[in-house]
Design an enzyme around this catalytic site. Structure first.
Site, PDB file in Angstrom:
ATOM      1  N   HIS A 138     -17.293   6.034  40.418  1.00  0.00           N
ATOM      2  CA  HIS A 138     -18.749   6.519  40.204  1.00  0.00           C
ATOM      3  C   HIS A 138     -18.873   7.810  39.570  1.00  0.00           C
ATOM      4  O   HIS A 138     -17.783   8.564  39.332  1.00  0.00           O
ATOM      5  CB  HIS A 138     -19.442   6.874  41.772  1.00  0.00           C
ATOM      6  CG  HIS A 138     -18.593   7.831  42.639  1.00  0.00           C
ATOM      7  ND1 HIS A 138     -17.290   7.708  42.939  1.00  0.00           N
ATOM      8  CD2 HIS A 138     -19.042   9.139  42.966  1.00  0.00           C
ATOM      9  CE1 HIS A 138     -17.030   8.738  43.738  1.00  0.00           C
ATOM     10  NE2 HIS A 138     -18.283   9.470  43.983  1.00  0.00           N
ATOM     11  N   HIS A 142     -19.687  10.949  40.086  1.00  0.00           N
ATOM     12  CA  HIS A 142     -19.407  12.624  40.520  1.00  0.00           C
ATOM     13  C   HIS A 142     -18.205  13.110  39.873  1.00  0.00           C
ATOM     14  O   HIS A 142     -17.208  12.413  39.841  1.00  0.00           O
ATOM     15  CB  HIS A 142     -19.168  12.498  42.050  1.00  0.00           C
ATOM     16  CG  HIS A 142     -20.617  12.212  42.978  1.00  0.00           C
ATOM     17  ND1 HIS A 142     -20.656  11.949  44.070  1.00  0.00           N
ATOM     18  CD2 HIS A 142     -21.658  12.617  42.534  1.00  0.00           C
ATOM     19  CE1 HIS A 142     -21.825  11.894  44.567  1.00  0.00           C
ATOM     20  NE2 HIS A 142     -22.447  12.281  43.679  1.00  0.00           N
ATOM     21  N   ASP A 189     -15.659  14.871  40.442  1.00  0.00           N
ATOM     22  CA  ASP A 189     -14.262  14.824  40.843  1.00  0.00           C
ATOM     23  C   ASP A 189     -13.402  13.489  40.678  1.00  0.00           C
ATOM     24  O   ASP A 189     -12.577  13.191  41.015  1.00  0.00           O
ATOM     25  CB  ASP A 189     -14.224  15.508  42.501  1.00  0.00           C
ATOM     26  CG  ASP A 189     -14.961  14.446  43.257  1.00  0.00           C
ATOM     27  OD1 ASP A 189     -16.330  14.058  43.073  1.00  0.00           O
ATOM     28  OD2 ASP A 189     -14.747  14.235  44.412  1.00  0.00           O
ATOM     29  N   HIS A 190     -14.416  12.548  40.114  1.00  0.00           N
ATOM     30  CA  HIS A 190     -13.964  11.199  39.958  1.00  0.00           C
ATOM     31  C   HIS A 190     -13.829  10.925  38.493  1.00  0.00           C
ATOM     32  O   HIS A 190     -13.416   9.695  38.162  1.00  0.00           O
ATOM     33  CB  HIS A 190     -14.809  10.168  40.768  1.00  0.00           C
ATOM     34  CG  HIS A 190     -14.596  10.350  42.264  1.00  0.00           C
ATOM     35  ND1 HIS A 190     -13.669   9.492  42.856  1.00  0.00           N
ATOM     36  CD2 HIS A 190     -15.095  11.095  43.170  1.00  0.00           C
ATOM     37  CE1 HIS A 190     -13.800   9.867  44.221  1.00  0.00           C
ATOM     38  NE2 HIS A 190     -14.750  10.812  44.323  1.00  0.00           N
ATOM     39  N   HIS A 222     -22.510   4.993  48.656  1.00  0.00           N
ATOM     40  CA  HIS A 222     -22.450   6.462  48.557  1.00  0.00           C
ATOM     41  C   HIS A 222     -23.587   7.090  47.915  1.00  0.00           C
ATOM     42  O   HIS A 222     -24.768   6.411  47.905  1.00  0.00           O
ATOM     43  CB  HIS A 222     -21.370   6.740  47.558  1.00  0.00           C
ATOM     44  CG  HIS A 222     -20.754   7.859  47.493  1.00  0.00           C
ATOM     45  ND1 HIS A 222     -20.534   9.083  48.476  1.00  0.00           N
ATOM     46  CD2 HIS A 222     -20.368   9.014  46.327  1.00  0.00           C
ATOM     47  CE1 HIS A 222     -20.147   9.973  48.290  1.00  0.00           C
ATOM     48  NE2 HIS A 222     -20.188  10.093  46.874  1.00  0.00           N
ATOM     49  N   ASP A 280     -15.026   7.067  47.972  1.00  0.00           N
ATOM     50  CA  ASP A 280     -16.247   7.631  48.418  1.00  0.00           C
ATOM     51  C   ASP A 280     -17.356   6.634  49.014  1.00  0.00           C
ATOM     52  O   ASP A 280     -18.221   6.052  48.120  1.00  0.00           O
ATOM     53  CB  ASP A 280     -16.920   8.409  47.214  1.00  0.00           C
ATOM     54  CG  ASP A 280     -16.087   9.642  46.972  1.00  0.00           C
ATOM     55  OD1 ASP A 280     -14.761   9.658  47.269  1.00  0.00           O
ATOM     56  OD2 ASP A 280     -16.679  10.489  46.208  1.00  0.00           O
ATOM     57  N   HIS A 336      -8.715  11.728  49.381  1.00  0.00           N
ATOM     58  CA  HIS A 336      -9.911  12.207  49.414  1.00  0.00           C
ATOM     59  C   HIS A 336     -10.265  13.288  50.415  1.00  0.00           C
ATOM     60  O   HIS A 336     -11.434  13.277  50.846  1.00  0.00           O
ATOM     61  CB  HIS A 336     -11.198  11.205  49.150  1.00  0.00           C
ATOM     62  CG  HIS A 336     -11.996  11.661  48.397  1.00  0.00           C
ATOM     63  ND1 HIS A 336     -13.279  12.360  48.998  1.00  0.00           N
ATOM     64  CD2 HIS A 336     -12.656  11.852  46.963  1.00  0.00           C
ATOM     65  CE1 HIS A 336     -14.194  12.637  48.277  1.00  0.00           C
ATOM     66  NE2 HIS A 336     -13.801  12.457  46.935  1.00  0.00           N
TER      67      HIS A 336
END
Lengths: 301, 301
Positions: free
Chosen positions: B60, B62, B64-65, B140, B210, B268
């Site tokens: 996804h 976000h 941090d991914h 999410h 997530d 995570h």
């Protein structure tokens, strides 16, 4: 003025040299200049007070100069920042940030202003009571800007015991601003050097990121206390420097010498160099007051 | 199948926990799953053979991914890659990559295909001779996908000395594919267990990044050899997990137990936890075959 180097590397990845980022302290304000991938980790490592970060200046949109920006903005938002933040950079930066926020469904808890720089000569892009910033164009493969930071003189502290009890308000104002004051009634001139504490010194700093060797920038950085200039290559790869629109250490020394700056700081080293001594030797042969940027080290300006 | 963990952290920055990224080895191919900021530095640190990297799956959008993706693509391009690379991820990923390449004036020396995943149930999104990949939706805050990787059985090796000289081509084909073959002329049945070497074992891996605790995903990950499941929080912050659409370690254990997987790997972790023992204890209380992901450590599947 103090400059903390966060990354000395270039686009070619190196495990111990992080990409471009410098943190400038001006009074109580922090200014971030470029924000390569991982910059937020360096800011955490060096315990930077992010609430004091008010301004970010991005030189250009190559990844090693801004790919850490969205991560940093997201993190300071998660940390519940409320203070306004202003970002300056070339066309496209706002669109890139906005597109990420759109897909990440990010709602900011603070005001973020992104200002587009688009100029072919020097241009004042920011001013507050502490400092002003001039942007000027660099010659790189994409639109790219250098920045000159000029610290402002603080208002002077008046030696109040030496002044008459009925000294006029406009007199105080003049002295605080470093001007002499003529009292028309008495025809006495109050000299600011006599009636105020010695003026605070003010510093200037120029940041020249990613450019081919270009003496035309000398006019924009003339006489600054500290010049940061990229030095991606050494003499050995001078032709490679020209092809990729980068500078050698010697050329950076030449720019510093022509501009009559006080001190030169080199960074943006290609990962092809295992050690960095050659950069220092080459630049110092032209401009002795050169030093190499070191991650985590602060230079007092 | 082998899984190398590159990052065990979450969006909350932690100096020693890097954001999400896992490197899956399938035969000679490398598959990267998620690519948080700094992933290219981890790949360099762990000496990953990037020429073998053929596929990237992003869960996804976000930061941090995926905020390490553009940097990674730029670096492998600078390293003169020519091999095709395929990326799979939610809507928006192609636009984000393209916009960066536009402003950075990046020309790729290799073919890059970005595939959009958009599905409300499980969907096979990739297949080659080595493995297949199923995507399935996670719950999410933004569109987010889990992935199930199924290694394919290699063609079986035929014990050729045991077969008649005039054994037909279609017979070889059937045996190689693990089927018995009936020779209609002679009415002899050639059993694949008798005429081939013992089948290679095949592994399966599911990546659940997530998501809020969501038992409806059990159907998509049932029986896999290894399940990676996020565990951002522990029991102590169960309500926080629900509000932020994340999972606790105990809940991840419950998912693993319901899905009858062989082994559970947790990652995570929120940076609010100084140590990680509680994650292991909570998950193991429900599902004993749990381990914590460790950066730089490989799990054999």
């Amino acid at each position: 003025l103090e400059l903390l180097t966060l990354g000395i590397g270039s686009a070619s990845v190196h495990l111990e040299r992080f990409p471009s980022a410098q943190l400038l302290s001006i009074d109580t304000e922090l200014v971030l200049i470029d924000c390569g991938e991982g910059t937020q980790y360096r800011l955490l490592e060096y315990k930077a007070k992010l609430r004091r970060l008010k301004h970010i200046f991005i030189s250009h949109l190559h990844g090693d100069h801004y790919q850490g920006l969205v991560g940093l903005l997201s993190s300071i938002n998660m940390a519940k920042r409320t203070e306004k933040l202003q970002i300056f950079g070339p066309k496209g930066l706002k669109e890139l940030i906005q597109l990420h926020f759109f897909y990440a469904d990010t709602r900011l808890g603070f005001e973020l202003a992104v200002h587009v720089i688009d100029t072919e000569t020097e241009l004042q892009i920011f001013e507050n009571s502490n400092f002003s910033v001039i942007a000027f164009p660099l010659r790189h493969r994409v639109p790219c800007y250098g920045y000159r930071f000029e610290e402002k003189a603080k208002q002077l502290k008046i030696l109040i015991d030496s002044l008459p009890l009925d000294f006029p308000t406009e007199g105080y104002k003049a002295l605080r601003e470093g001007k002499d004051y003529l009292d028309k009634t008495t025809a006495i001139v109050y000299s600011h050097t006599e009636y105020t504490l010695k003026e605070n010194s003010t510093g200037s700093f120029a940041h020249v990121s990613d450019t081919i060797y270009d003496p035309s920038i000398v006019q924009f950085i003339s006489g600054v206390d500290l010049l940061y200039h990229e030095a991606t290559f050494t003499d050995e790869h001078e032709s490679r420097a020209a092809v990729t629109f980068h500078t050698t250490a010697r050329q950076a020394g030449q720019i510093a010498q022509k501009a009559g700056v006080k001190k030169l700081l080199l960074g943006h080293f290609s990962s092809r160099y295992k050690t960095l001594e050659a950069f220092l030797i080459e630049a110092q042969s032209v401009f002795p007051e050169t030093q190499l940027a070191e991650q985590g080290k602060t230079v007092i300006i």
